[in-house]
Design a protein around this motif. Structure first.
Motif, PDB file in Angstrom:
ATOM      1  N   TYR A 560       0.846  -1.183   0.000  1.00  0.00           N
ATOM      2  CA  TYR A 560       0.000   0.000   0.000  1.00  0.00           C
ATOM      3  C   TYR A 560       0.890   1.244   0.000  1.00  0.00           C
ATOM      4  O   TYR A 560       0.617   2.217  -0.686  1.00  0.00           O
ATOM      5  CB  TYR A 560      -0.913   0.009   1.234  1.00  0.00           C
ATOM      6  CG  TYR A 560      -1.897  -1.135   1.280  1.00  0.00           C
ATOM      7  CD1 TYR A 560      -3.213  -0.957   0.873  1.00  0.00           C
ATOM      8  CD2 TYR A 560      -1.514  -2.393   1.738  1.00  0.00           C
ATOM      9  CE1 TYR A 560      -4.125  -2.011   0.918  1.00  0.00           C
ATOM     10  CE2 TYR A 560      -2.414  -3.450   1.784  1.00  0.00           C
ATOM     11  CZ  TYR A 560      -3.716  -3.251   1.373  1.00  0.00           C
ATOM     12  OH  TYR A 560      -4.612  -4.285   1.409  1.00  0.00           O
ATOM     13  N   LEU A 596      -5.228   2.794  -2.158  1.00  0.00           N
ATOM     14  CA  LEU A 596      -5.717   3.444  -0.943  1.00  0.00           C
ATOM     15  C   LEU A 596      -7.162   3.889  -1.123  1.00  0.00           C
ATOM     16  O   LEU A 596      -7.977   3.784  -0.195  1.00  0.00           O
ATOM     17  CB  LEU A 596      -4.833   4.642  -0.579  1.00  0.00           C
ATOM     18  CG  LEU A 596      -3.416   4.336  -0.082  1.00  0.00           C
ATOM     19  CD1 LEU A 596      -2.740   5.617   0.391  1.00  0.00           C
ATOM     20  CD2 LEU A 596      -3.420   3.317   1.032  1.00  0.00           C
ATOM     21  N   THR A 599      -9.276   0.865  -0.751  1.00  0.00           N
ATOM     22  CA  THR A 599      -9.278   0.382   0.629  1.00  0.00           C
ATOM     23  C   THR A 599     -10.183   1.240   1.507  1.00  0.00           C
ATOM     24  O   THR A 599     -10.961   0.719   2.322  1.00  0.00           O
ATOM     25  CB  THR A 599      -7.843   0.361   1.183  1.00  0.00           C
ATOM     26  OG1 THR A 599      -7.004  -0.386   0.300  1.00  0.00           O
ATOM     27  CG2 THR A 599      -7.798  -0.266   2.565  1.00  0.00           C
TER      28      THR A 599
END
Length: 868
Positions: A560, A596, A599
């Motif tokens: 990430y 991101l 997520t």
């Protein structure tokens, strides 16, 4: 004494000794006194102050009783970036194999001069912190490694590692080659001579890589060509017989090389004959006139075996008149150094051309370098290039100084193809120019022996077709080896859960060559679920709030945010790094914005599950007895889970822990439950029962589209009633045609695959004098079958059905597909350095070798920067 501390010993490196710490401050007063005593003993006189003598003794102080006199202070914490070993990132260190004399002037001067590489290595690492090991392998035999480590000998205190035997060194030092080894097995070669000859052959074989071709001719009363598929086994079985006919063998060797060249086979670059004999009494001039003169296209290297020198001049004449090299091998200890000489000769044209060809090796596992660290068995490739003299006076001699290189962990390469972009079943793989697997999610190079992990034999020679599928046309492999760019679609039968289960997929394969490397990249995407990405926008504040929920985790192996670049970030978990970045505490972190975004979106969308699961837990009537855990996973690697039972009541105590990586989001794959549920019809439950060592104590996992897990246990039915299972498999085979799907060619899958269109079936099984009936019925909205068997007929005496399931990549490499035995299409390296008109071939053994000045050596070292 000194050796037993956490230092690799020598004086600390400093040019201004007054500005540096005193030796007492580095190693302590007691060890400093010991150091001074040993120095005085070595010098044979009273030692002056270190300050006064440092410069004059600098070269001679480098080695003393296998200790390196620079105190290499190691980082006490194990560095995750460097194989979990203590390292010093400010210095490199020197290793010399036990078979090399460590006070040889070439070694001492080379070590002193190559200290300039320290600054190059450090600068490279600062520019690119993703670099791992950097090193310089000297033609003299020493090995300089950065960052510095404490080198660990084997259990006998011997350091057998010789950098010149490593594939990265050999490939960088020479071009591809075709080699015929001619070994004399006449009566005079009995006893120790034959033992030395065998060791010489095996040492030569160890210097050959996957771009090289080799054959062996045994010289006796008749000439025999050994099967190239099993060289070392056949070499071990060699025995003396009859009279030697070396002349006939040499003719046969030239014919082998000429035929290969005429047919376009082999490396089409260097050609060499290696003659291993205890004496050559025949006249070979007519052979060379017919096959090799005046071009001398084939080099001849000769190895005189035994202590006697009766035929030394004849054997040397053969080498010197065919641009080769002659060596005398009198003992087993002489073999290694003498064999390595041929590499220096083959490197001459490249050195004279001043060509710094950059090479990449096939995948390998560095279990030699760190043989005591199981966790250091990392699959990697090396990138390397030669370092050589540019001095005009010695240009025609083509003096190779060594090879400089760096390791690239394949794990880092695979991070460039993120899981979330490839979908549930998608993956990336790399193959070499010879079609061998460099990296693949089904390639498992380790096996467990007791409590230790060990590399499988020949894992670096696993062909793409072995792991991927069986396809007689091999269109994909051929296209990738040729360096083409394109795409094709294939129906495949993919094994999951270590080969225990099968899925039927339609895959799209995209492939292209990676420029300036021998590798080709393949990307596999499965049609259906996971083919498209859904992206939604949420605020950072809202996403962070839900991301920090106690029931939420993200895939720790996914990238990430890059935490390797800055040493200050290396101790951060991925979740910690994401939070630090999003809150503005670490704005310089490099993070994947798209991942991101997904997520955070998933965290917000799935947040209501926490309240729903909590409500079920508080409402005792709302949750069935036996439910232990509920959890949910998303494509972004996010996972939420809720425990419904304490650890004292849970059967699946290890599930969702750090040790159960097979059921987590990992670098290589999505979890098995996620992959299987994604291919199952939406709205139906998928029951998944992992096989357990302790029967009757496993968990049953239930999953559907969005996943959900529950728990009784089961055994494979073939173990319970083999007669019924065998009949079911025969029935299933009648419905599904065999051979319309592709599968790994080295793996047998006699497993039961149920045909969904068959809702109910029955049959009768005859067991000797009795028979029994059974009925199978599909349970709606699930992958379960209900089986009812008549119990008044015992078939237990029949041979039970045994489910044979083999890991597609866990086979012994000696078990190959039949088609693997024939030479497939290969893409030869683009560069070839076999000849140069200015080459001086007079240095052909038995004479002193030209030495090189320190200044010339240092002018060549700047080329090491190219590997950064």
């Amino acid at each position: 004494s000194v050796k037993n501390t956490n230092c690799v010993f020598s004086l600390k490196k400093y040019k201004d000794i007054e500005a540096a710490v005193k030796i007492e401050e580095v190693v302590g007063e007691e060890l400093a006194k010991k150091f001074a005593e040993e120095m005085e003993e070595m010098l044979g006189r009273k030692m002056k102050s270190v300050k006064d003598e440092y410069n004059s003794l600098r070269v001679s102080l480098i080695f003393h009783d296998e200790m390196i006199f620079r105190c290499l202070i190691l980082d006490s914490s194990k560095n995750e970036h460097f194989n979990k070993l203590p390292v010093n990132t400010q210095l490199s260190n020197i290793q010399v194999p036990t078979n090399v004399y460590n006070r040889d002037p070439d070694i001492l001067n080379g070590v002193y001069m190559s200290e300039a590489l320290n600054d190059v290595f450090i600068d490279n690492f600062q520019k690119d912190p993703t670099l791992t090991w950097q090193y310089f392998g000297s033609a003299a035999g020493f090995f300089r490694l950065y960052p510095g480590i404490q080198w660990i000998p084997d259990e006998n205190g011997v350091v057998t590692f010789d950098c010149r035997n490593r594939n990265w060194y050999i490939q960088a030092a020479t071009s591809p080659k075709d080699v015929v080894i001619v070994v004399d097995v006449s009566g005079s070669m009995k006893g120790l001579r034959l033992t030395i000859a065998k060791h010489t052959i095996n040492t030569i074989l160890d210097t050959l890589g996957e771009n090289d071709f080799v054959n062996i001719v045994a010289v006796s009363a008749r000439v025999e060509t050994l099967d190239p598929q099993h060289f070392k086994l056949l070499v071990d079985g060699l025995h003396v017989k009859g009279e030697g006919k070396v002349k006939n063998a040499m003719k046969e060797s030239f014919k082998i090389l000429n035929e290969a060249a005429a047919l376009g086979q082999g490396s089409l670059c260097n050609q060499a004959i290696m003659l291993i004999t205890d004496g050559a009494m025949e006249d070979f001039q007519s052979v060379f006139e017919e096959f090799n003169w005046p071009e001398r296209r084939v080099r001849v290297f000769t190895y005189l075996i035994g202590r006697e020198m009766t035929f030394a001049e004849n054997v040397k004449w053969i080498a010197c008149n065919n641009k080769g090299y002659y060596t005398h091998v009198s003992t087993l200890a002489d073999v290694q150094e003498n064999v390595m000489e041929y590499l220096h000769v083959l490197s001459r044209p490249m050195v004279i051309n001043h060509d710094h060809d950059i090479i990449w090796t096939e995948a390998y596992m560095d279990s030699v370098l760190f043989n005591s660290q199981a966790q250091s068995l990392l699959l990697m490739t090396s990138v390397a290039m030669p370092v050589f003299s540019k001095k005009k006076e010695t240009l025609s001699h083509g003096i190779l100084l060594g090879v400089v290189g760096t390791d690239v962990a394949l794990k880092e390469l695979m991070r460039l193809a993120p899981r979330y972009k490839l979908g549930v079943h998608g993956y990336a793989f790399l193959i070499t120019n010879n079609g061998y697997i460099l990296s693949h999610p089904d390639l498992r190079p380790l096996y467990k022996e007791g409590k230790r992990l060990k590399p499988k034999p020949n894992y670096n020679s696993v062909d793409l077709m072995e792991v991927e599928w069986e396809d007689t046309e091999e269109k994909l492999r051929t296209a990738m080896v040729r360096g083409e760019t394109g795409t094709m679609a294939l129906d495949v039968r993919a094994s999951v859960d270590k080969g225990r289960r099968v899925m039927f997929l339609k895959n799209d394969y995209f492939y292209t060559v990676i420029n300036e490397t021998p590798f080709s990249l393949g990307i596999v995407l499965t049609r259906g679920y996971g083919q498209y990405i859904f992206i939604g926008n949420v605020s950072v504040e809202e996403g962070l709030h839900d991301l920090l929920a106690p029931d939420l985790t993200i895939a720790s192996e996914w990238t990430y945010c890059e935490t390797d670049i800055d040493p200050a970030h290396r101790k951060l978990s991925q979740l910690q790094a994401v939070v630090q970045y999003l809150t503005g505490k670490e704005p310089h972190l490099e993070c994947d914005a798209q991942l991101l975004q997904q997520t955070l979106f998933d965290a917000v969308v799935t947040a209501p599950m926490e309240a729903y699961w909590t409500a079920l837990m508080l409402n005792t009537s709302g949750m069935d007895e036996g439910v232990e855990t509920a959890f949910l996973g998303t494509r972004s690697g996010l996972m939420r889970f809720q425990r419904y039972a304490g650890v004292e009541k849970r059967i699946g105590k290890t599930f969702l822990t750090s040790t159960d990586m097979e059921n987590m989001f990992t670098l290589d794959h999505f979890p098995v439950w996620y992959r299987r549920a994604s291919e199952y019809p939406a709205g139906q439950f998928l029951y998944y029962m992992p096989r357990q060592e302790t029967r009757g104590k496993g968990n049953t996992f239930i999953a559907y589209f969005i996943s959900n897990f529950l728990s009784p246990a089961g055994r494979f039915f073939g173990e319970v009633d083999g007669s019924v299972m065998t009949t079911l498999i025969k029935m299933a085979s009648a419905h599904k045609k065999r051979g319309d799907m592709l599968q790994p060619c080295d793996t047998e899958y006699p497993s039961f695959v149920y045909e969904p269109s068959v809702k109910e079936t029955n049959s009768i099984i005859k067991c000797g004098r009795c028979q029994k009936m059974f009925v199978v019925q599909q349970i709606p909205e699930s992958n379960l079958l209900m089986l009812v068997v008549q119990a008044d007929c015992d078939c237990s005496r029949q041979r039970p059905f045994v489910l044979l399931l083999l890991d597609a990549a866990a086979h012994n490499a000696s078990v190959k597909c039949d088609r693997m035995r024939s030479q497939k299409i290969r893409r030869r390296p683009e560069s070839c350095h076999a000849y140069h008109a200015q080459e001086n071939a007079n240095d052909c053994g038995g004479a002193s070798v030209i030495s090189l000045s320190a200044s010339v050596f240092l002018t060549c070292l700047f080329f090491a920067k190219c590997v950064s």
